[in-house]
Design an enzyme around this catalytic site. Structure first.
Site, PDB file in Angstrom:
ATOM      1  N   CYS A   1      19.224 -51.973  20.959  1.00  0.00           N
ATOM      2  CA  CYS A   1      18.237 -53.003  21.310  1.00  0.00           C
ATOM      3  C   CYS A   1      18.634 -54.327  20.663  1.00  0.00           C
ATOM      4  O   CYS A   1      19.564 -54.400  19.881  1.00  0.00           O
ATOM      5  CB  CYS A   1      16.868 -52.584  20.798  1.00  0.00           C
TER       6      CYS A   1
ATOM      7  N   ARG B   1      22.099 -56.522  25.001  1.00  0.00           N
ATOM      8  CA  ARG B   1      21.956 -55.345  24.131  1.00  0.00           C
ATOM      9  C   ARG B   1      20.968 -54.332  24.700  1.00  0.00           C
ATOM     10  O   ARG B   1      20.825 -53.224  24.148  1.00  0.00           O
ATOM     11  CB  ARG B   1      21.497 -55.771  22.734  1.00  0.00           C
TER      12      ARG B   1
ATOM     13  N   TRP C   1      16.552 -51.015  24.712  1.00  0.00           N
ATOM     14  CA  TRP C   1      17.370 -50.068  25.449  1.00  0.00           C
ATOM     15  C   TRP C   1      16.831 -48.705  25.055  1.00  0.00           C
ATOM     16  O   TRP C   1      16.928 -48.284  23.904  1.00  0.00           O
ATOM     17  CB  TRP C   1      18.846 -50.200  25.055  1.00  0.00           C
TER      18      TRP C   1
ATOM     19  N   ASN D   1      15.611 -51.644  15.886  1.00  0.00           N
ATOM     20  CA  ASN D   1      16.813 -51.276  16.648  1.00  0.00           C
ATOM     21  C   ASN D   1      17.474 -50.122  15.906  1.00  0.00           C
ATOM     22  O   ASN D   1      17.725 -50.212  14.704  1.00  0.00           O
ATOM     23  CB  ASN D   1      17.785 -52.463  16.731  1.00  0.00           C
ATOM     24  N   GLY D   2      17.737 -49.028  16.605  1.00  0.00           N
ATOM     25  CA  GLY D   2      18.351 -47.856  15.967  1.00  0.00           C
ATOM     26  C   GLY D   2      17.553 -46.613  16.296  1.00  0.00           C
ATOM     27  O   GLY D   2      16.800 -46.592  17.281  1.00  0.00           O
TER      28      GLY D   2
ATOM     29  N   GLU E   1      41.510 -47.681  32.139  1.00  0.00           N
ATOM     30  CA  GLU E   1      40.677 -48.871  31.941  1.00  0.00           C
ATOM     31  C   GLU E   1      40.245 -49.474  33.280  1.00  0.00           C
ATOM     32  O   GLU E   1      39.085 -49.852  33.462  1.00  0.00           O
ATOM     33  CB  GLU E   1      41.424 -49.916  31.092  1.00  0.00           C
TER      34      GLU E   1
ATOM     35  N   LYS F   1      36.304 -49.930  34.381  1.00  0.00           N
ATOM     36  CA  LYS F   1      35.722 -51.218  34.774  1.00  0.00           C
ATOM     37  C   LYS F   1      35.069 -51.083  36.153  1.00  0.00           C
ATOM     38  O   LYS F   1      33.980 -51.542  36.394  1.00  0.00           O
ATOM     39  CB  LYS F   1      36.821 -52.298  34.832  1.00  0.00           C
TER      40      LYS F   1
ATOM     41  N   GLU G   1      31.900 -48.926  35.928  1.00  0.00           N
ATOM     42  CA  GLU G   1      30.816 -49.548  35.150  1.00  0.00           C
ATOM     43  C   GLU G   1      29.995 -50.542  35.975  1.00  0.00           C
ATOM     44  O   GLU G   1      28.781 -50.575  35.879  1.00  0.00           O
ATOM     45  CB  GLU G   1      31.405 -50.349  33.990  1.00  0.00           C
TER      46      GLU G   1
ATOM     47  N   HIS H   1      48.862 -31.907  39.853  1.00  0.00           N
ATOM     48  CA  HIS H   1      48.254 -30.753  39.166  1.00  0.00           C
ATOM     49  C   HIS H   1      46.760 -30.669  39.432  1.00  0.00           C
ATOM     50  O   HIS H   1      46.012 -30.060  38.670  1.00  0.00           O
ATOM     51  CB  HIS H   1      48.557 -30.842  37.665  1.00  0.00           C
TER      52      HIS H   1
ATOM     53  N   LYS I   1      25.845 -53.359  25.679  1.00  0.00           N
ATOM     54  CA  LYS I   1      27.095 -53.890  25.146  1.00  0.00           C
ATOM     55  C   LYS I   1      27.611 -53.100  23.956  1.00  0.00           C
ATOM     56  O   LYS I   1      28.781 -52.705  23.893  1.00  0.00           O
ATOM     57  CB  LYS I   1      26.916 -55.361  24.764  1.00  0.00           C
TER      58      LYS I   1
HETATM   59  C1  AGP Z   1      33.352 -51.203  28.118  1.00  0.00           C
HETATM   60  O1  AGP Z   1      33.273 -52.117  29.140  1.00  0.00           O
HETATM   61  C2  AGP Z   1      32.032 -50.755  27.635  1.00  0.00           C
HETATM   62  N1  AGP Z   1      31.204 -51.802  27.274  1.00  0.00           N
HETATM   63  C3  AGP Z   1      32.104 -49.670  26.569  1.00  0.00           C
HETATM   64  O2  AGP Z   1      32.875 -48.610  27.072  1.00  0.00           O
HETATM   65  C4  AGP Z   1      32.710 -50.124  25.236  1.00  0.00           C
HETATM   66  O3  AGP Z   1      34.071 -50.368  25.370  1.00  0.00           O
HETATM   67  C5  AGP Z   1      32.501 -49.016  24.202  1.00  0.00           C
HETATM   68  O4  AGP Z   1      31.119 -48.795  24.074  1.00  0.00           O
HETATM   69  C6  AGP Z   1      33.117 -49.380  22.863  1.00  0.00           C
HETATM   70  O5  AGP Z   1      32.522 -50.529  22.345  1.00  0.00           O
HETATM   71  P1  AGP Z   1      33.182 -51.238  21.061  1.00  0.00           P
HETATM   72  O6  AGP Z   1      34.545 -51.725  21.445  1.00  0.00           O
HETATM   73  O7  AGP Z   1      32.243 -52.364  20.753  1.00  0.00           O
HETATM   74  O8  AGP Z   1      33.228 -50.224  19.967  1.00  0.00           O
END
Ligand code: AGP
Length: 605
Positions: A2, A27, A74, A100-101, A479, A483, A486, A502, A600
């Site tokens: 959050c 966040r 969140w 937050n947490g 990667e 992307k 996501e 395989h 994020k």
């Molecule tokens: C990637 O686009 C995502 N936001 C997510 O996979 C991110 O890379 C992952 O949560 C790791 O975050 P960090 O690099 O802040 O540790």
């Protein structure tokens, strides 16, 4: 997960609280709310949904108060509803809290408080906190002591801020979740991250786990859990408000993709001694890693792909290196000793899984290094050393520029590690470092000439999207797929090209375009993989430079990249894949900066 924000000072707190929440919405965006001290009591306004829903809820309400707290959520405990939105209050409505947490022992505390007659109105773990404070206030304790005693009962990760009727002080603390203080001439801020108040001030105090801060209009005081005053340095962040604004782009993700040339110049600046064909990493002189014989890289998500890229570079230069998902490393750490270096790769520096992996080996003689984008983040306090990727603030949930800066920083670190560990330089170090220093310009060339938008549109109605690569480009294939998943919510997968026959080949049809990454080195192997999928009718999009002429001739479409060192072509190819994902998501009308179900920095395990 959050975002919390606090504001204390002259005049109404509402505008600052709302702009703080808008700047923290990356966040979490399940619900939002604010609470203000109005001189006699506390006003709370909150609602399910994004910040604009909170604006609607505030319309027509005359709220007064210079002291306030705010939250954007969140969800972890309880679905996104008005009741579960923060701030949460006690039975009297005289105490309000944002958090937050995760409070791990909340059930036990809730039962105890309910047995004492406290009435709960939400399903959240957080709501135990205002009731705990209430129970201590009821014993005659003042607000500060009641806050401290309440926090002493909490187990888990938290950044908490609280206000109470009849006092203009805000109390806040952190344990495992980020909390920073901002000081301006006539007001003070607390927040989960600097962008919350960067429009108002760049004077920041990074609070540490266990710090308890009391903020009033006249100043702030930081103490430890026992109440002893501790000194915390005021630092000036070298980011400005524009850095966290969209600079005219439609989305933060697009802005951050286009910021890569600048970010990479910052990442490289002063770190490559091109004459000596060596690197000069501040704080890591030659010999820093002498004695190390094994490297573990721990990370999650996009950072894991950067870690895999580095592990491939290190391995082929004779270093025993492996990349591990932090969450798995935390539960079953591989053998490690004083000759092992564990590198935590994390953009935010707050990812709970990666912090957990490092905390799991604390107290052993294993050396740890944080590779992060955020100065002062938790990971920098958990590791022995820190090396910064200098990408600047990344707001879009989908990591873009941070990946490129992570890989380039890791490539420079690889030179240092290989030399200290094996006594020899990376193979063709001179040309590799030369290529690294050319990367910012190469990326600009791609941004100026990319045909990714047309490719995205052409293949938009496909059943699935596959990405293939070998060696360093295997990490980039993963990667590219991440992307795509996501932000488009489409089925996308990355594979090591050698893996195809395989099993995954069964998924390939004429409706599954395959993006194939070519490095210009040993392309013959991956060309045969491209032919295998074309034989099943699948269109192949080659991500290649003109050094891969046969690959280009073979392909149905091409996303071209400038010529570079084979070990750097993955970084360039990935920029094309970022753009394909972005344009596909835009065509599909997705919420690109706030993809569903994501946030994020993932601050819970
Ligand atoms: C990637 O686009 C995502 N936001 C997510 O996979 C991110 O890379 C992952 O949560 C790791 O975050 P960090 O690099 O802040 O540790």
């Amino acid at each position: 997960m959050c975002g919390i924000t606090v504001r204390v000072g002259d005049g109404s707190a509402v505008p600052d609280l709302l702009s703080g929440l808008e700047n923290l919405e990356y966040r979490g965006y399940d619900s939002a709310g604010i609470a203000l001290q109005n001189g006699t009591g506390i006003d709370v306004v909150k609602s399910e949904g994004k910040i604009d829903r909170l604006h609607e809820a505030l319309d027509g309400k005359e709220l007064h108060g210079a002291v306030g707290i705010g939250h954007t959520r969140w969800s972890t405990h309880g679905p996104p509803t008005d009741e579960n939105a923060h701030p949460h209050t006690d039975c009297t409505g005289k105490v309000a809290v944002v958090h937050n947490g995760i409070i791990e022992n909340y059930r036990k505390l809730r039962e105890e408080l309910a047995a004492d007659g406290h009435v709960f109105t939400s399903e959240t773990d957080t709501e135990v906190i205002p009731h705990l404070i209430e129970s201590h206030l009821a014993t005659g304790a003042d607000f500060g002591s009641a806050f401290r005693e309440a926090v002493d009962r909490l187990e888990g990760s938290y950044a908490v801020a609280a206000i109470a009727a009849g006092t203009d002080a805000v109390y806040a603390t952190r344990n495992g979740s980020p909390l920073v203080l901002g000081q301006d001439t006539d007001r003070y801020f607390l927040a989960s991250d600097v962008p919350a108040f960067l429009e108002q001030t760049d004077e920041v105090v990074y609070l540490q786990d266990g710090d308890v801060v009391r903020v009033t209009e006249t100043g702030y005081r930081v103490t430890d859990t026992a109440g002893t005053v501790v000194d915390r340095e005021v630092e000036t962040v070298d980011w400005n408000a524009e850095d966290v604004g969209k600079a005219g782009y439609e989305h933060f993700m697009r802005k951050e993709i286009h910021e890569q040339p600048t970010a990479l110049r910052q990442t490289i600046r002063g770190r490559i001694d091109s004459f000596g064909g060596d690197v000069d990493l501040e704080g890591f002189p030659p010999g820093t890693f002498t004695g190390i014989d094994r490297v573990h890289l721990v990370a999650m998500g996009t950072s894991m792909h950067a870690a895999m890229y580095a592990a491939a570079l290190l391995t082929e230069n004779g270093v025993d290196a492996e990349a591990y998902l932090s969450g798995e490393y935390a539960v079953s750490p591989p053998p490690a000793d004083s000759n092992t270096l564990v590198i935590a790769v994390t953009q935010s520096g707050e990812t709970a899984d990666t912090l957990g992996a490092i905390r799991g080996i604390q107290g052993t003689n294993v050396r740890t290094l944080a590779l992060t984008n955020v100065v002062g983040s938790s990971i920098t306090r958990e590791c022995d050393d820190s090396l910064y990727i200098r990408a600047g603030p990344e707001i879009g949930v989908a990591a873009t520029k941070s990946f490129s800066s992570q890989v380039v920083t890791l490539a420079m670190l690889t030179q240092r590690l290989v030399k200290d560990i094996t006594g020899t330089s990376v193979e063709n170090a001179g040309s590799l470092l030369e290529a690294v220093s050319q990367i910012p310009g190469d990326v600009q060339q791609i941004l100026d000439n990319s045909t990714a938008a047309a490719i995205a549109e052409k293949y938009l109605d496909s059943d699935a999207f596959f990405f293939l690569g070998r060696n360093t480009c295997y990490a980039v294939a993963l990667e590219g797929a991440l992307k795509f998943k996501e932000i488009t919510y489409e089925h996308a997968e990355g594979f090591a090209a050698s893996e195809l026959k395989h099993g995954p080949l069964a998924l390939v049809t004429e409706n599954t375009p395959v993006f194939v990454l070519f490095t210009g080195e040993d392309d013959h192997k991956i060309i045969s993989n491209a032919k295998e999928v074309q034989a099943r009718g699948a269109p192949v999009i080659a991500v290649a430079s003109d050094t891969s002429s046969e690959a280009i001739a073979q392909a149905d479409d091409v996303l071209s990249i400038p010529r570079t060192h084979p070990k750097m072509s993955g970084v360039l190819g990935n920029v094309q894949l970022q753009l394909v994902a972005y344009h596909a998501a835009k065509e599909l009308g997705r919420e690109i900066d706030k993809p569903r179900n994501l946030a994020k920095s993932v601050t819970v395990e």
